[in-house]
Structures are given as C-alpha cells and as structure tokens.
Design an enzyme around this catalytic site. Structure first.
Site, PDB file in Angstrom:
ATOM      1  N   ASP A 267     -53.244 -28.804 -30.005  1.00 63.54           N
ATOM      2  CA  ASP A 267     -54.218 -28.599 -29.058  1.00 63.54           C
ATOM      3  C   ASP A 267     -53.696 -27.091 -29.585  1.00 63.54           C
ATOM      4  O   ASP A 267     -52.758 -26.528 -30.211  1.00 63.54           O
ATOM      5  CB  ASP A 267     -53.468 -28.191 -27.515  1.00 63.54           C
ATOM      6  CG  ASP A 267     -54.296 -27.789 -26.813  1.00 63.54           C
ATOM      7  OD1 ASP A 267     -55.686 -26.849 -27.403  1.00 63.54           O
ATOM      8  OD2 ASP A 267     -55.276 -28.104 -25.335  1.00 63.54           O
TER       9      ASP A 267
HETATM   10  C1  BGC Z   1     -57.574 -26.351 -25.503  1.00 65.19           C
HETATM   11  C2  BGC Z   1     -58.376 -26.726 -25.582  1.00 65.19           C
HETATM   12  C3  BGC Z   1     -59.490 -26.768 -26.286  1.00 65.19           C
HETATM   13  C4  BGC Z   1     -58.833 -25.793 -27.301  1.00 65.19           C
HETATM   14  C5  BGC Z   1     -59.766 -25.267 -28.237  1.00 65.19           C
HETATM   15  C6  BGC Z   1     -56.536 -24.542 -25.594  1.00 65.19           C
HETATM   16  O1  BGC Z   1     -56.787 -24.134 -25.359  1.00 65.19           O
HETATM   17  O2  BGC Z   1     -56.628 -26.420 -24.543  1.00 65.19           O
HETATM   18  O3  BGC Z   1     -59.460 -28.060 -24.489  1.00 65.19           O
HETATM   19  O4  BGC Z   1     -60.170 -27.276 -27.700  1.00 65.19           O
HETATM   20  O5  BGC Z   1     -58.346 -24.417 -26.448  1.00 65.19           O
HETATM   21  O6  BGC Z   1     -60.438 -24.629 -28.250  1.00 65.19           O
END
Ligand code: BGC
Length: 727
Positions: A267
């Site tokens: 993530d």
């Molecule tokens: C979130 C994810 C997301 C990623 C990309 C993160 O902060 O937890 O769910 O896919 O950002 O935007």
C-alpha cells in the site's frame, strides 16, 4: 507479444533497470503528465531523483486517455527495452459514473448488478487509459468508527466473498488479453486491515490465526479464486509484524499455501512505514524485509531504488527475489497486451462517448435504489404525490453524495434529492438547508421552520460529509453532528410527518434521529444518480429492498457489535439467567439497533412453513431448507431470503448465526414463492483449534427468513463421519 522469452528480456536488463520496474509513482513524476514536475505536498518528501522516477515501472492515478497516452509515449521514447508502463488507479465504485459506495452495494445483496457496476467502471477506466484497479477492497468490517467501512461490503465473510467474486468478474471479465474493455483487479488490503483496534485507521490488529482464517481471509481468497491478478498489502500489523514485511502472511500463506503467483504491491508508503512501526531501523532494512516477504512493487516510497542494489551487492538480499518480481510484472504487462499496444483501450474519442453515458447512469440509479435500506416507516412513506413536500437539511440540495474514492466523479453532475424531486410533476416543493453539515445558525433553522410550516410532509436530508469517512476518516462519535440533531428537534416541533434520508459512509448511532422521525431511509453515499433513486423510493415508484450488510449499533459503547457473535457462559436471555450476573450492559441493550440482514419494504413479506427435508444430515448427503414467502402487502417488492446455521456444540465456540446462503426474490402482491437452499456437510466446516478445517458431528440449527434477527430454529443433526469422508 514479447519478441523474446521474458527470461531473455530479464537477462538483458541491468540491476538498476530491474529495480526500477519495482517502483510505482504518482503521475506528476512522469514526463507527459498534466501535472509533470508538480511534486508537492506528501510527494515532495520522498526524495526521489528524476532519473529514478523516469524509469519506474508503473504509475498511479493518471487521469484520462490524453494524459495516459502522453505519459506512456514519453516513457517509451526513453525506455531502452520498450517495456511499457502499467497504469493503475483506484476505481472503487465507478470511474466517472459513480455507483453507491461498496457498503451500500453490499446492502443490495444483488451480485449481478454489483458485477455490472464493476464492468461499467472497468470500461470507463479502460478507455481512459487505466490498466489496473486497486479494487475490490475485501476487508471484513465490524467497527463503524473506522472510516473505511464504506469501502467494504460489510461484516459477513460469506457475503463479502460473493461480492468480492462479483467485482473481480466485472472488472476482469473472462479474457483480459482480448477484452480491452476490462482491467486487472488488485484485491486489498491484505490482510485484516478492517480490524484496526478502536476503529482508528492504520491501528494495530490483533487476533488469533483461527479468527483470521475464519472471518477475515475468506473474501480475499474468493477474489483470488475468481482470478484477481494482484494483491495489495495492508498498513496494519498481523500478529505483530507489519503486513508489508510479513513473511508468514505473504510467502507462506499467500504464495505457498494459496499458490498466488501474481503481483503483490505494497500500500501507499507501507514499505517505509515499517520504520515507525518499529520493525525496521531504516529504509535499507525496510527494503530487505519487504522484498523478502514477497512485495513486488513498492508504492510511493523509494526504499527499493535506494537500497536493493546495495543489499544485493553486499550479498544480503538474493537477486533472484528481484528477478522473480520483475517477471511477474512483465507477465501482467504481457497479459494486458501492452507490449503490442501500450495504449491499450485509451482513446480520447471513445472516452467522450462512453464515460458517464445515459446507460451507465441508469444502472447507477437502479443500483442506488436497491442499495438504500428502509430502517423505519410509520405510515409516512411512500409520499403521496398531492402532498406539499418540504425538502430540508444540509443534504437537500447537496452534490456531496458520491462518497470517498470517487476522484473522477463530479459533485456538480450528481443528482441531488431536490433535483430528483423537481423532475417529477409535484404540486409544490419547498426547501431550506436548515443547517450546514457541522455548523449552523438560528437564521437557518428559522428558514427551515418557515418551509416546514407550509408543507404537508418534511423530507429531512441529513448526513456526514464524504470526508468524514473513507481513509483516515475515523470518528469516535458516530452520531450525526449536534447541529443536525438540533435541526431534527426543531422539525419535530413542527408536528408534521418527517421522513429522514441519511447520507453517510458508516453505520451511525441514530439516537436523536430515529425516535423523532416517522420514517428513516438509509441512502449511504448513493453516487451520481442518488437524487433520482431516492425520489423514486420516496414516491413509491421503486420499493426499498436493501438489507443491512453491517449492523447499526445501539450506541458507540457497544462497538464492535455484529450479528455473528458467540454466546457466553452467561447469556442474558437464558431461561435460568440471573438478573445481574449475566453478560449485559447495565444501561443499554446487547442487541444492535438494526442488525445485519434487516431492512423494510413498502410491502410486507410473510415467511412461513419453514422446514427441513430431514432432521438427519449424513456426511455425504444433503439437506434442503425451505420456506414459503408471501407478499402480503399492496406493492410488488423484493425480499432477500437468508439462510443461517448454528453449530450447537463445536470444538471451539461457534457463532449464534452464520450466513450460509441467500436468494433475492421478487413477488407481486399476494404472490407466494417457495424458496429452498441445500446444505451439506461442507457448509458446516470451520477452523478448529489446531487450524484443521472440518465439521463436527452433532446438533445444529438452521434459520430461514428476511433478517438475522427473530428467526425460529429448525433442528438437525450431522452424523459422525469417517476419515475418508473428509475430502
Ligand atoms: C490506500 C489504498 C489505495 C492507495 C492508492 C492508499 O492510501 O490505502 O486503498 O489503493 O492509497 O491510492
């Protein structure tokens, strides 16, 4: 197609080039981006050099065909091997046509429409140049304080699993290579992100492996069985180790046990976050731990480009780990056909034509109608067309109904409740804001009173702003803001019937609303066509059929509260229960205000003649559970018939009810349908204390009906089985 075997391509790449493939950065880092070089805010602190960024193997969040094409073109002009970029984005509940938020889609119990919504989202995203979506989010959720419950389909492992499958089918279709209207799906957040302690985002998760396997893992697994190409790690720890550096979770469980061979992406920033977690001393150690745990792509930090080369050269990381990650990335690029056509379906003209089309919006409206849950109705709904309606509240004419994760959607294009009602031929619609979402004034209240005064009925549109839920949107108090509760009081004093419509991203504590309003329609964040869907429901042109996919607590003090809880040794409702020394609160009931599976309709359904085909289930046999469902009211409507079981003597404690199956049926007034489900020994298996997945012979209950509450048990017995029956 690749002109040479992928291994040959890999062998021709330098270590730097390989490591660059493992980096994912946001669009502004790339040449050709509309925001090229605008490395501001959180992006600025990354310390990523221009040359590192230029070679990164994937991009996050390009917006639109024009930008995607221009980034890809500029990238390929400088790429020695002509390896195209993978373009990824969060297409969570729609691209430009915004569908209801996933928690609402969960309440539709309609997997066919859910799949269609994902297919539309994929098509719109594909023509806009996106190759991969970071969805579905398959995290099981039990704590409405956590803002991200809106991204999940709810509290039940079975329901979440069927929805995760539907979303993956919708996004990816049957043939990702040939069907350019599809995009690859990345299931997230692996694992158990939904169990953050206290509902505080990113917080510690602590549970036994048995609970993890039984409740939290099934939906991710279902998405992978359906073919999801990628997995994203979660921010939290799993048994003390951050998921992003967790070898047991990723190498042992995901790769070895589940045989997942697709790309694993961290993530956002999660590789580096091992440092504040306290499991890595510095970026170098963070890189080592993540690659060893199996993370192929590092999203939005630069530990891999900063340190992997050094780690390999000094012999503390095996280059084979990098090679294996690069091969997986090349495989997905190949599968998406990017070597042949790096722009894939990106097409500015088609984008204009397809995105936010009437047909897509119609589907969004229908899904919104089916996602709303009628929580209370004491004779006020549906509204009568001759009534003078006052639409009052901060959401009366507010386009902030798309919900979080709707970057490409536009609030200005969203149909508000007022706009929806105004399209109908109604005698007179009065309106007033009454208050803002979190602030207000006596003047605003007075205006609302003035509008209410002249009306026959008040539609009170209340809720949370979209930024009050979603990522980093945890709240300790889950009531509506005080200013809105004050508005409810003032409207109540007008002595007119009130139908409240709620816009929110989480189950709320509804005290201050539920007792003062005659009807309450939970609309969640219903998406682009919300106002039309709600209007149809308010006027009875559509009949509410949603059922809660997450319990609404009686108050925040009960959290976590969910339907599939265990009994205790001192249940409150036991026939021999003492008055005090039982498992209870002294000040509130044990039960949630509205349980999982609950939802009203304008008609009434009677579920009768519940029966079992036999009271004995043999290990190889089957049992049919059936009931007759009759529409006893005056409207045609849909009912979700739910099947639950309870194991009365497990090796470990078992839930009082567990959802095993459901059917959504449509009934005309007066019509009766027989609904039946088949149960076999396999449906009764669960994780034992030694983590074996099997059933126990003995007594069970089956329950069939239209909610998880107030169901009469049907008893049956599972016979003993021999070892060979266990396959
Ligand atoms: C979130 C994810 C997301 C990623 C990309 C993160 O902060 O937890 O769910 O896919 O950002 O935007």
């Amino acid at each position: 197609m690749l002109t040479a075997p992928r291994e040959t391509l890999l062998a021709s790449m330098t270590l730097d080039e390989k490591i660059a493939q493992l980096l994912q950065l946001a669009a502004p880092f790339f040449k050709g981006s509309e925001h090229e070089g605008q490395i501001t805010g959180p992006l600025a602190g990354l310390g990523i050099s221009e040359s590192t960024a230029a070679a990164a193997g994937s991009v996050l969040g390009a917006s639109g065909a024009k930008e995607s094409i221009s980034i890809q073109k500029a990238y390929l002009e400088e790429s020695r091997h002509g390896i195209p970029l993978l373009i990824m984005a969060d297409i969570i509940h729609g691209y430009k046509t915004i569908f209801p938020v996933p928690i609402a889609i969960g309440c539709s119990w309609d997997t066919v429409l859910a799949e269609e919504s994902a297919a539309i989202a994929a098509l719109e995203a594909a023509v806009s140049g996106i190759h991969v979506t970071f969805a579905p989010m398959a995290d099981l959720v039990r704590d409405p304080r956590w803002g991200r419950v809106m991204e999940s389909t709810g509290e039940d492992p079975y329901l979440n699993s069927v929805f995760a499958r539907a979303f993956v089918r919708g996004f990816q279709g049957k043939n990702l290579t040939e069907d350019l209207s599809k995009i690859a799906s990345c299931v997230k957040h692996f694992a158990a992100y939904g169990a953050a302690e206290g509902g505080r985002d990113y917080n510690t998760v602590n549970m036994s492996e048995r609970e993890l396997r039984e409740l939290y893992l099934p939906a991710y697994k279902a998405a992978l069985e359906e073919g999801a190409e990628m997995v994203m790690t979660s921010f939290n720890v799993v048994d003390g180790v951050p998921a992003t550096g967790n070898k047991w979770l990723m190498r042992k469980l995901l790769r070895e046990e589940w045989q997942f061979n697709g790309i694993l992406i961290s993530d956002w920033g999660a590789v580096k976050e091992q440092i504040p977690h306290g499991t890595a001393e510095d970026e170098k150690e963070a890189a080592k731990k993540a690659i060893e745990a199996g993370v192929d792509i590092e999203m939005m930090t630069a530990c891999y480009p900063g340190y992997l080369k050094e780690l390999i050269e000094e012999g503390s990381v095996n280059e084979g780990l990098v090679d294996e990650a690069v091969l997986r990335i090349l495989d997905l690029k190949e599968k998406l056909g990017l070597f042949d056509n790096p722009y894939r379906a990106a097409d500015e003209e088609k984008e204009q034509e397809i995105v936010f089309s009437k047909q897509h919006r119609d589907t969004a409206r229908i899904l919104a109608e089916k996602s709303c849950v009628l929580l209370k109705n004491e004779g006020v709904l549906p509204l009568q067309k001759e009534q003078k309606i006052a639409v009052i509240g901060p959401f009366a004419d507010n386009g902030d109904i798309l919900g979080p994760w709707s970057w490409h959607g536009s609030k200005e294009d969203a149909v508000t409740v007022l706009a929806g009602l105004q399209k109908k031929n109604l005698p007179e619609i009065l309106t007033a804001q009454g208050s803002h979402i979190e602030t207000g004034s006596e003047e605003m209240l007075k205006e609302a009173e003035k509008a209410a005064e002249q009306a026959d009925v008040i539609v009170l549109a209340l809720g949370e702003a979209s930024e009050m839920s979603g990522e980093a949107g945890s709240r300790a108090s889950i009531q509506l803001p005080p200013v809105q509760l004050q508005l409810v009081q003032r409207m109540k004093a007008m002595k007119k019937p009130i139908a409240a419509v709620l816009f929110n991203g989480r189950p709320l504590d509804l005290h201050g609303v539920i007792e003062h309003c005659d009807a309450v329609l939970e609309a969640w964040f219903p998406g682009s066509e919300g106002g039309d869907a709600i209007t149809n429901l308010l006027l009875g042109e559509a009949n509410p059929s949603g059922k809660l996919s997450m319990s609404f607590p009686y108050s925040a003090g009960q959290i976590p509260v969910y339907y599939n809880n265990y009994n205790t040794g001192r249940p409150k409702d036991a026939p021999d229960a003492q008055e005090r020394y039982v498992s209870q609160y002294l000040d509130i009931p044990n039960e949630p205000l509205f349980p999982f599976g609950f939802g009203l309709s304008y008609t009434a359904f009677d579920c009768s003649h519940a029966s079992l085909s036999s009271e004995i289930l043999s290990p190889q046999g089957e049992l049919t559970v059936s009931a007759q469902v009759t529409n006893t009211g005056e409207y045609a409507g849909e009912e979700v018939v739910q099947l639950y079981v309870q194991d009365l003597s497990g090796e470990v404690v078992r839930p009082l009810k567990e959802l095993k199956a459901f059917q959504k049926i449509e009934l005309a007034p007066g019509e009766t349908k027989e609904v039946s489900f088949t149960l076999s020994e396999k449906d009764l298996r669960y994780y034992h204390s030694d983590l074996s997945f099997k059933s126990d012979a003995g007594k069970f209950h089956a329950f069939i009906g239209g909610s998880s509450r107030d169901l009469a048990p049907l008893s049956f017995e599972l016979l003993h089985m021999k070892e060979e029956d266990m396959k």
